[in-house]
Design an enzyme around this catalytic site. Structure first.
Site, PDB file in Angstrom:
ATOM      1  N   CYS A  19     -15.167   8.063  55.123  1.00 41.96           N
ATOM      2  CA  CYS A  19     -15.849   9.101  54.333  1.00 41.96           C
ATOM      3  C   CYS A  19     -16.722   9.980  55.231  1.00 41.96           C
ATOM      4  CB  CYS A  19     -16.681   8.401  53.260  1.00 41.96           C
ATOM      5  SG  CYS A  19     -17.879   9.434  52.419  1.00 41.96           S
ATOM      6  N   CYS A  57     -20.326  10.334  54.123  1.00 35.48           N
ATOM      7  CA  CYS A  57     -21.039   9.070  54.365  1.00 35.48           C
ATOM      8  C   CYS A  57     -21.562   9.014  55.797  1.00 35.48           C
ATOM      9  CB  CYS A  57     -20.126   7.873  54.108  1.00 35.48           C
ATOM     10  SG  CYS A  57     -19.547   7.727  52.408  1.00 35.48           S
TER      11      CYS A  57
END
Length: 103
Positions: free
Chosen positions: A31, A34
């Protein structure tokens, strides 16, 4: 205090039974957002040591925890107090926004 790795094995002890608020970052290694959010979470943990416990849950390794708290998008930062999920923020957040959760 270092950021904790939260798993189903230590979730009860580290999050639900904590005597201070716990900020949990639900994330995954693939991600991009993230990866942007992670250093913000780390800095927040350092600056608020003793006031809040900070942990990270890798949703690929702990899909049951992600499902239990209905995490649909990542990153999701969730604040737990007294063993209950109090508030959730979805997406990359500023450190100031994380600090506002503690007010």
């Amino acid at each position: 205090m270092a950021v904790l790795t939260i798993t189903k094995n230590n979730f009860q002890q580290e999050v639900l039974n904590s005597d201070i608020p716990v900020l949990v970052d639900f994330w995954a290694s693939w991600c991009g957002p993230c990866k942007m959010f992670s250093p913000i979470v780390d800095e927040f943990a350092e600056e608020n040591e003793g006031k809040v416990k900070v942990g990270k849950i890798n949703i690929d390794e702990e899909p049951d925890l992600a499902a239990q708290f209905r995490v649909m998008s990542i990153p999701t930062a969730m604040l737990f107090e007294n063993g209950k999920a109090k508030e959730a923020l979805v997406g990359v957040q500023s450190k100031a926004r994380l600090e506002a959760l503690l007010k």
